[in-house]
Structures are given as structure tokens and as C-alpha cells.
Motif scaffolding. Structure first.
Motif, PDB file in Angstrom:
ATOM      1  N   GLY A 144       0.823  -1.211   0.000  1.00 55.04           N
ATOM      2  CA  GLY A 144       0.000   0.000   0.000  1.00 55.04           C
ATOM      3  C   GLY A 144       0.855   1.259   0.000  1.00 55.04           C
ATOM      4  O   GLY A 144       0.560   2.219  -0.721  1.00 55.04           O
ATOM      5  N   VAL A 145       1.926   1.266   0.787  1.00 56.77           N
ATOM      6  CA  VAL A 145       2.831   2.412   0.811  1.00 56.77           C
ATOM      7  C   VAL A 145       3.530   2.539  -0.542  1.00 56.77           C
ATOM      8  O   VAL A 145       3.686   3.648  -1.064  1.00 56.77           O
ATOM      9  CB  VAL A 145       3.842   2.298   1.980  1.00 56.77           C
ATOM     10  CG1 VAL A 145       4.902   3.384   1.890  1.00 56.77           C
ATOM     11  CG2 VAL A 145       3.113   2.373   3.320  1.00 56.77           C
ATOM     12  N   THR A 162       6.830  12.799   2.931  1.00 51.89           N
ATOM     13  CA  THR A 162       7.472  12.598   4.228  1.00 51.89           C
ATOM     14  C   THR A 162       6.809  11.411   4.921  1.00 51.89           C
ATOM     15  O   THR A 162       5.710  10.983   4.538  1.00 51.89           O
ATOM     16  CB  THR A 162       7.322  13.836   5.129  1.00 51.89           C
ATOM     17  OG1 THR A 162       5.932  14.012   5.437  1.00 51.89           O
ATOM     18  CG2 THR A 162       7.893  15.084   4.471  1.00 51.89           C
ATOM     19  N   VAL A 163       7.447  10.907   5.962  1.00 45.08           N
ATOM     20  CA  VAL A 163       6.849   9.816   6.728  1.00 45.08           C
ATOM     21  C   VAL A 163       5.532  10.282   7.354  1.00 45.08           C
ATOM     22  O   VAL A 163       4.557   9.527   7.395  1.00 45.08           O
ATOM     23  CB  VAL A 163       7.824   9.299   7.809  1.00 45.08           C
ATOM     24  CG1 VAL A 163       7.129   8.353   8.769  1.00 45.08           C
ATOM     25  CG2 VAL A 163       9.002   8.593   7.154  1.00 45.08           C
ATOM     26  N   ASP A 164       5.477  11.526   7.817  1.00 41.68           N
ATOM     27  CA  ASP A 164       4.229  12.038   8.401  1.00 41.68           C
ATOM     28  C   ASP A 164       3.106  12.048   7.369  1.00 41.68           C
ATOM     29  O   ASP A 164       1.964  11.702   7.684  1.00 41.68           O
ATOM     30  CB  ASP A 164       4.440  13.446   8.963  1.00 41.68           C
ATOM     31  CG  ASP A 164       5.307  13.446  10.211  1.00 41.68           C
ATOM     32  OD1 ASP A 164       5.310  12.429  10.947  1.00 41.68           O
ATOM     33  OD2 ASP A 164       6.003  14.454  10.446  1.00 41.68           O
ATOM     34  N   GLN A 165       3.414  12.450   6.155  1.00 41.02           N
ATOM     35  CA  GLN A 165       2.396  12.442   5.092  1.00 41.02           C
ATOM     36  C   GLN A 165       1.946  11.013   4.785  1.00 41.02           C
ATOM     37  O   GLN A 165       0.753  10.757   4.621  1.00 41.02           O
ATOM     38  CB  GLN A 165       2.944  13.105   3.823  1.00 41.02           C
ATOM     39  CG  GLN A 165       3.146  14.598   3.956  1.00 41.02           C
ATOM     40  CD  GLN A 165       3.923  15.176   2.783  1.00 41.02           C
ATOM     41  OE1 GLN A 165       4.890  14.595   2.303  1.00 41.02           O
ATOM     42  NE2 GLN A 165       3.489  16.353   2.329  1.00 41.02           N
ATOM     43  N   ILE A 189      -2.106   6.594   5.049  1.00 38.72           N
ATOM     44  CA  ILE A 189      -2.450   5.193   5.337  1.00 38.72           C
ATOM     45  C   ILE A 189      -3.168   5.030   6.667  1.00 38.72           C
ATOM     46  O   ILE A 189      -3.531   3.918   7.041  1.00 38.72           O
ATOM     47  CB  ILE A 189      -1.201   4.287   5.289  1.00 38.72           C
ATOM     48  CG1 ILE A 189      -0.196   4.668   6.377  1.00 38.72           C
ATOM     49  CG2 ILE A 189      -0.569   4.300   3.894  1.00 38.72           C
ATOM     50  CD1 ILE A 189       0.983   3.707   6.503  1.00 38.72           C
ATOM     51  N   ASP A 190      -3.368   6.151   7.379  1.00 39.34           N
ATOM     52  CA  ASP A 190      -4.075   6.160   8.655  1.00 39.34           C
ATOM     53  C   ASP A 190      -3.430   5.216   9.676  1.00 39.34           C
ATOM     54  O   ASP A 190      -4.095   4.373  10.278  1.00 39.34           O
ATOM     55  CB  ASP A 190      -5.547   5.812   8.456  1.00 39.34           C
ATOM     56  CG  ASP A 190      -6.381   6.164   9.671  1.00 39.34           C
ATOM     57  OD1 ASP A 190      -6.003   7.095  10.407  1.00 39.34           O
ATOM     58  OD2 ASP A 190      -7.404   5.483   9.910  1.00 39.34           O
ATOM     59  N   THR A 227       4.820   3.100  12.429  1.00 40.25           N
ATOM     60  CA  THR A 227       4.396   2.034  11.529  1.00 40.25           C
ATOM     61  C   THR A 227       4.714   2.405  10.083  1.00 40.25           C
ATOM     62  O   THR A 227       5.234   1.591   9.317  1.00 40.25           O
ATOM     63  CB  THR A 227       2.882   1.760  11.687  1.00 40.25           C
ATOM     64  OG1 THR A 227       2.627   1.395  13.047  1.00 40.25           O
ATOM     65  CG2 THR A 227       2.413   0.663  10.760  1.00 40.25           C
ATOM     66  N   ALA A 228       4.419   3.655   9.730  1.00 39.93           N
ATOM     67  CA  ALA A 228       4.726   4.129   8.376  1.00 39.93           C
ATOM     68  C   ALA A 228       6.229   4.095   8.132  1.00 39.93           C
ATOM     69  O   ALA A 228       6.684   3.672   7.066  1.00 39.93           O
ATOM     70  CB  ALA A 228       4.177   5.540   8.171  1.00 39.93           C
TER      71      ALA A 228
END
Length: 132
Positions: free
Chosen positions: A31-32, A44-47, A52-53, A58-59
Motif C-alpha cells: 500500500g505504501v 514525508t513519513v508524516d504524510q 495510510i491512517d 508504523t509508516a
């Protein structure tokens, strides 16, 4: 062809299934990967976490797995007010495809060797009486 091999070939005939099979990616990783592939700009990882909620950690773990397999890359991006942050994008599709091809070629060669070893061990010249 044995059912196990036929089923695997039939089940793995999609691009993301190929990434799962060859690189061991899980559903979240796929999914990522899709997210990064569909976005026109690196994220970014935050985005990614927001899309992906999931929690940021986890991201980040998923992005790290994508990096480790070579299907995503990290880039450093300068911030307008100074400093920098990391963003992630999908690697060059040709480079991913070349790596997949090398992996397949290696698997093919190793499997061919195993088949030859099988032939040598159990071929026509093999006599069961000699093993006793």
C-alpha cells in the motif's frame, strides 16, 4: 506442472504480488509502495502515515522495508525556513525491474543446479540396492 507451482504462478501475476513474492513485502508495504508510486511528489513519513491512517512509527517501518529492498529511496529536502527533512519516492521502475530480473535469473540457475543434483542422485544409474 504440480498444483503448488501452478497456484503460485497464477496468484502472483500482478505487479504488487510480484513485489511481495520477490521481496517479501506485506500488505501495508504494498500500500505504501502504491501511494509513493501514485504521488507526483516525494512524501514525508508524516504524510505517508496520514494517508495510510497509521502511526508514524508504523509508516516509517514500512518505508524502511521498501528502502531495504530497493523499491523506494530517501532524499533530503531543504525546508523554506532552514533545516531539512527526508522525503521518500519510488525507485526508478527500470532499476526495480532489472533487480527482479537478476533475482529471477539467480533463482533459475540455482533451481537448475538442484534439478541436476536430483537427476544425479535419482537418475537411471542410481541403484536402490547400493544404498543398503
Amino acid at each position: 506442472m504440480p498444483d503448488a507451482v501452478q497456484n503460485q504462478l497464477r496468484d502472483e501475476r500482478e505487479c504488487e504480488g510480484l513485489l511481495d513474492c520477490m521481496f517479501g513485502l506485506n500488505e501495508l508495504d504494498r500500500g505504501v509502495f502504491r501511494l509513493l508510486a501514485e504521488c507526483s511528489e516525494p512524501l514525508t513519513v508524516d504524510q505517508i502515515a496520514a494517508f495510510i491512517d497509521r502511526e508514524r512509527t508504523t509508516a516509517y517501518r514500512s518505508v524502511r522495508r521498501l528502502q531495504e529492498t530497493g523499491v523506494a529511496v530517501q532524499e533530503q529536502e531543504s525546508c523554506p525556513k532552514g533545516g531539512y527533512h527526508y522525503v521518500y519516492r519510488v525507485s526508478d521502475p527500470d532499476e526495480i525491474a532489472d533487480r527482479l530480473q537478476r533475482m529471477l535469473n539467480q533463482w533459475y540457475a540455482e533451481t537448475g543446479q538442484l534439478i541436476q543434483e536430483f537427476r544425479d542422485a535419482y537418475g537411471a544409474d542410481h541403484s536402490p540396492e547400493m544404498d543398503h
